[in-house]
Design a protein around this motif. Structure first.
Motif, PDB file in Angstrom:
ATOM      1  N   SER A   4       0.808  -1.217   0.000  1.00 47.23           N
ATOM      2  CA  SER A   4       0.000   0.000   0.000  1.00 47.23           C
ATOM      3  C   SER A   4       0.846   1.274   0.000  1.00 47.23           C
ATOM      4  N   ASP A   5       2.168   1.151   0.187  1.00 49.01           N
ATOM      5  CA  ASP A   5       3.044   2.316   0.179  1.00 49.01           C
ATOM      6  C   ASP A   5       3.107   2.903  -1.229  1.00 49.01           C
ATOM      7  N   PRO A   6       3.037   4.222  -1.325  1.00 50.21           N
ATOM      8  CA  PRO A   6       3.149   4.844  -2.644  1.00 50.21           C
ATOM      9  C   PRO A   6       4.562   4.661  -3.203  1.00 50.21           C
ATOM     10  N   VAL A   7       4.652   4.466  -4.491  1.00 49.79           N
ATOM     11  CA  VAL A   7       5.945   4.317  -5.156  1.00 49.79           C
ATOM     12  C   VAL A   7       6.290   5.651  -5.794  1.00 49.79           C
ATOM     13  N   PRO A   8       7.465   6.211  -5.470  1.00 49.67           N
ATOM     14  CA  PRO A   8       7.862   7.471  -6.093  1.00 49.67           C
ATOM     15  C   PRO A   8       7.858   7.376  -7.616  1.00 49.67           C
ATOM     16  N   VAL A   9       7.560   8.489  -8.279  1.00 46.64           N
ATOM     17  CA  VAL A   9       7.455   8.495  -9.733  1.00 46.64           C
ATOM     18  C   VAL A   9       8.816   8.406 -10.424  1.00 46.64           C
ATOM     19  N   ASP A  10       9.852   8.942  -9.819  1.00 49.89           N
ATOM     20  CA  ASP A  10      11.201   8.886 -10.387  1.00 49.89           C
ATOM     21  C   ASP A  10      11.843   7.557  -9.984  1.00 49.89           C
ATOM     22  N   GLN A  11      12.410   6.838 -10.962  1.00 50.19           N
ATOM     23  CA  GLN A  11      12.982   5.520 -10.683  1.00 50.19           C
ATOM     24  C   GLN A  11      14.178   5.575  -9.740  1.00 50.19           C
ATOM     25  N   VAL A  12      14.995   6.606  -9.838  1.00 50.96           N
ATOM     26  CA  VAL A  12      16.147   6.746  -8.944  1.00 50.96           C
ATOM     27  C   VAL A  12      15.656   6.940  -7.513  1.00 50.96           C
ATOM     28  N   VAL A  13      14.688   7.812  -7.343  1.00 51.87           N
ATOM     29  CA  VAL A  13      14.122   8.052  -6.010  1.00 51.87           C
ATOM     30  C   VAL A  13      13.433   6.788  -5.500  1.00 51.87           C
ATOM     31  N   ALA A  14      12.729   6.078  -6.362  1.00 50.30           N
ATOM     32  CA  ALA A  14      12.038   4.848  -5.960  1.00 50.30           C
ATOM     33  C   ALA A  14      13.032   3.801  -5.460  1.00 50.30           C
ATOM     34  N   ARG A  15      14.162   3.648  -6.135  1.00 49.66           N
ATOM     35  CA  ARG A  15      15.178   2.687  -5.681  1.00 49.66           C
ATOM     36  C   ARG A  15      15.754   3.109  -4.332  1.00 49.66           C
ATOM     37  N   PHE A  16      15.992   4.410  -4.169  1.00 50.73           N
ATOM     38  CA  PHE A  16      16.502   4.928  -2.902  1.00 50.73           C
ATOM     39  C   PHE A  16      15.523   4.625  -1.779  1.00 50.73           C
ATOM     40  N   VAL A  17      14.251   4.934  -1.987  1.00 43.80           N
ATOM     41  CA  VAL A  17      13.223   4.743  -0.962  1.00 43.80           C
ATOM     42  C   VAL A  17      13.048   3.264  -0.633  1.00 43.80           C
ATOM     43  N   ALA A  18      13.155   2.399  -1.628  1.00 49.92           N
ATOM     44  CA  ALA A  18      12.992   0.965  -1.397  1.00 49.92           C
ATOM     45  C   ALA A  18      14.040   0.421  -0.428  1.00 49.92           C
ATOM     46  N   GLY A  19      15.184   1.076  -0.351  1.00 50.58           N
ATOM     47  CA  GLY A  19      16.251   0.629   0.538  1.00 50.58           C
ATOM     48  C   GLY A  19      16.241   1.251   1.921  1.00 50.58           C
ATOM     49  N   LEU A  20      15.275   2.098   2.201  1.00 55.70           N
ATOM     50  CA  LEU A  20      15.227   2.779   3.490  1.00 55.70           C
ATOM     51  C   LEU A  20      14.622   1.902   4.571  1.00 55.70           C
ATOM     52  N   ASP A  21      15.069   2.124   5.818  1.00 56.57           N
ATOM     53  CA  ASP A  21      14.417   1.468   6.943  1.00 56.57           C
ATOM     54  C   ASP A  21      13.093   2.184   7.228  1.00 56.57           C
ATOM     55  N   ALA A  22      12.306   1.647   8.123  1.00 56.89           N
ATOM     56  CA  ALA A  22      10.957   2.170   8.377  1.00 56.89           C
ATOM     57  C   ALA A  22      10.973   3.633   8.812  1.00 56.89           C
ATOM     58  N   ASP A  23      11.899   4.020   9.682  1.00 56.30           N
ATOM     59  CA  ASP A  23      11.948   5.406  10.160  1.00 56.30           C
ATOM     60  C   ASP A  23      12.304   6.374   9.041  1.00 56.30           C
ATOM     61  N   ALA A  24      13.294   6.023   8.255  1.00 58.02           N
ATOM     62  CA  ALA A  24      13.703   6.891   7.155  1.00 58.02           C
ATOM     63  C   ALA A  24      12.621   6.951   6.083  1.00 58.02           C
ATOM     64  N   ARG A  25      11.941   5.830   5.847  1.00 60.32           N
ATOM     65  CA  ARG A  25      10.840   5.810   4.870  1.00 60.32           C
ATOM     66  C   ARG A  25       9.725   6.745   5.322  1.00 60.32           C
ATOM     67  N   GLU A  26       9.401   6.691   6.613  1.00 58.85           N
ATOM     68  CA  GLU A  26       8.364   7.585   7.142  1.00 58.85           C
ATOM     69  C   GLU A  26       8.794   9.041   7.005  1.00 58.85           C
ATOM     70  N   PHE A  27      10.060   9.332   7.306  1.00 59.22           N
ATOM     71  CA  PHE A  27      10.594  10.678   7.166  1.00 59.22           C
ATOM     72  C   PHE A  27      10.416  11.154   5.726  1.00 59.22           C
ATOM     73  N   PHE A  28      10.831  10.322   4.760  1.00 57.89           N
ATOM     74  CA  PHE A  28      10.708  10.667   3.346  1.00 57.89           C
ATOM     75  C   PHE A  28       9.257  10.942   2.968  1.00 57.89           C
ATOM     76  N   GLU A  29       8.374  10.016   3.300  1.00 59.68           N
ATOM     77  CA  GLU A  29       6.970  10.139   2.900  1.00 59.68           C
ATOM     78  C   GLU A  29       6.305  11.375   3.495  1.00 59.68           C
TER      79      GLU A  29
END
Length: 71
Positions: A4-29
């Motif tokens: 259910s997590d949104p996938v960033p539209v830019d592929q570079v950003v999407a790869r970066f976000v996919a590698g984040l831990d839960a806290d960093a992912r929440e920060f990004f979102e």
């Protein structure tokens, strides 16, 4: 990453976000949402700026400066 997590539209950003831990992912979102909905940026630009902010957050977290004292 949850389905259910949104996938960033830019592929570079999407790869970066996919590698984040839960806290960093929440920060990004949170930053991306604020920039898109409160600042009125296009989603791709909001995500690019959130990417930069998240990189800064991770650097501060790694160096132990995440929680600075404010005078």
């Amino acid at each position: 990453m949850d389905a259910s997590d949104p996938v960033p539209v830019d592929q570079v950003v999407a790869r970066f976000v996919a590698g984040l831990d839960a806290d960093a992912r929440e920060f990004f979102e949170e930053r991306a949402a604020i920039l898109e909905f409160e600042a009125g940026l296009a989603r791709a630009e909001a995500e690019r700026q959130a990417y930069a902010l998240t990189c800064d957050y991770l650097a501060r977290r790694q160096s132990g400066l995440e929680r600075r004292e404010v005078d």
